[in-house]
Each structure stands twice: as structure tokens, then as C-alpha cells.
Design a protein around this motif. Sequence first.
Motif, PDB file in Angstrom:
ATOM      1  N   GLN B  58      20.902 -21.584  -8.766  1.00 33.47           N
ATOM      2  CA  GLN B  58      21.456 -21.212 -10.047  1.00 33.47           C
ATOM      3  C   GLN B  58      20.409 -20.437 -11.055  1.00 33.47           C
ATOM      4  OE1 GLN B  58      23.253 -23.934 -13.178  1.00 33.47           O
ATOM      5  NE2 GLN B  58      24.370 -24.504 -11.234  1.00 33.47           N
ATOM      6  N   ALA B  59      19.322 -20.784 -10.860  1.00 27.10           N
ATOM      7  CA  ALA B  59      18.077 -20.040 -11.809  1.00 27.10           C
ATOM      8  C   ALA B  59      17.944 -18.510 -11.501  1.00 27.10           C
ATOM      9  CB  ALA B  59      16.700 -20.739 -11.594  1.00 27.10           C
ATOM     10  N   THR B  61      20.043 -16.593  -9.736  1.00 23.41           N
ATOM     11  CA  THR B  61      21.375 -15.996 -10.489  1.00 23.41           C
ATOM     12  C   THR B  61      21.220 -15.691 -11.658  1.00 23.41           C
ATOM     13  OG1 THR B  61      22.480 -17.192  -8.645  1.00 23.41           O
ATOM     14  CG2 THR B  61      23.975 -15.689 -10.156  1.00 23.41           C
ATOM     15  N   ALA B  62      20.857 -16.724 -12.550  1.00 25.07           N
ATOM     16  CA  ALA B  62      20.634 -16.335 -13.932  1.00 25.07           C
ATOM     17  C   ALA B  62      19.697 -15.411 -14.295  1.00 25.07           C
ATOM     18  CB  ALA B  62      20.468 -17.790 -14.847  1.00 25.07           C
ATOM     19  N   GLU B  65      21.563 -12.186 -13.790  1.00 23.25           N
ATOM     20  CA  GLU B  65      22.534 -11.834 -14.456  1.00 23.25           C
ATOM     21  C   GLU B  65      22.361 -11.696 -15.942  1.00 23.25           C
ATOM     22  OE1 GLU B  65      25.851 -14.065 -13.236  1.00 23.25           O
ATOM     23  OE2 GLU B  65      25.759 -13.067 -10.947  1.00 23.25           O
ATOM     24  N   LEU B  66      21.515 -12.668 -16.228  1.00 18.69           N
ATOM     25  CA  LEU B  66      21.429 -12.842 -18.032  1.00 18.69           C
ATOM     26  C   LEU B  66      19.828 -12.686 -18.179  1.00 18.69           C
ATOM     27  CD1 LEU B  66      22.610 -13.921 -20.409  1.00 18.69           C
ATOM     28  CD2 LEU B  66      21.615 -16.292 -19.896  1.00 18.69           C
TER      29      LEU B  66
END
Lengths: 88, 88
Positions: B58-59, B61-62, B65-66
Motif C-alpha cells: 500500500q505504501a 502504491t501511495a 500515486e500520491l
Amino acid sequence: MPTIVVDVMPKPEILDPQGKAIAGALPRLGFTAFEQVRQGKRFELHVEGEVTDQILEQARTAAAELLSNPVIEDVVNVAVLDESEASA
Amino acid sequence: MPTIVVDVMPKPEILDPQGKAIAGALPRLGFTAFEQVRQGKRFELHVEGEVTDQILEQARTAAAELLSNPVIEDVVNVAVLDESEASA
């Protein structure tokens, strides 16, 4: 080229609005695992030749005197970068 | 609290005016060992409980993406922080 990484973070007691904004945005995008986010700075200092103890000491001093604001920031890391991790 | 560190740097081909300004200021202050400086960002994501593979994913991907702008920045590192190095 050898690289020294300097990491600077806002002190824990200092508000970090950018980190707060990210912490607010993450769950809206589906990332729910993170409780708190802090945003700091990462500097890469490229050195010609070998990184001697003297150069590393220069980097530590520069980190404290130029790269960070000791009133609101902590230098959390000064280290020679593994070549495999280098970005440039 | 376990912490995941995300490091983001401007891509090598992207101009980095902050880094250039620092590289210009260092020799004026007597720090002559450094050829080039790049300034990027360091994020600390604090996790409640244990950092599982899923949370690390998740980290990542974040980060893509962010936390980074893939047009001008590279995510150079996503890793669980050693407790000894933590700033908060």
C-alpha cells in the motif's frame, strides 16, 4: 559518483501541515493503513572521488548549519548512499 | 510506532533549482567537498501495529500515486525505518 544523503524532518512537536494534508488524502484514495504522516526533506550531496571521514564531517556540519533549520527541524540521518539506491 | 519511509527525488534530467542554490551556497560557507546537490522529499508514514507485506505494498502504491509526481520525480526508496533512526 559517491553520494551523501542528508534527511531532515520537522521536529515532532512542530505542526506539519503538508503531512496532515497527505494523512487526510490517503484514506480518501483507499490507503487506510497509515495513522500519521510527516513530510521532510532529503538532500543528495554528490562527491567527486572518495567519501572520507573529513567529507562526511563536512556534510554533518552543512546539514546542521545550512540544510536544516534547527528551530523547527531535526537532521535525522547523514549517511553515504548505497550505489544501488542512487537516483542520479 | 513502526514507520515506513518514502524517499522521492527529482528525476536526474529535471532541473532542481533548490539543489542548485544549495550547491552554490555551500562553497561560500566553506563546504567545498560537494560537486552537485539535489533536493527531494522524505515522507514518514506511521503505522499502527505491525508492518505487513500488504501495508508495505500500500505504501509503494501511495508513493507512486500520491506522494510523487511521476512526470518529474522518482520514488527512490520505500522501506521500513529502523526504530533507532526514527524522528517521531
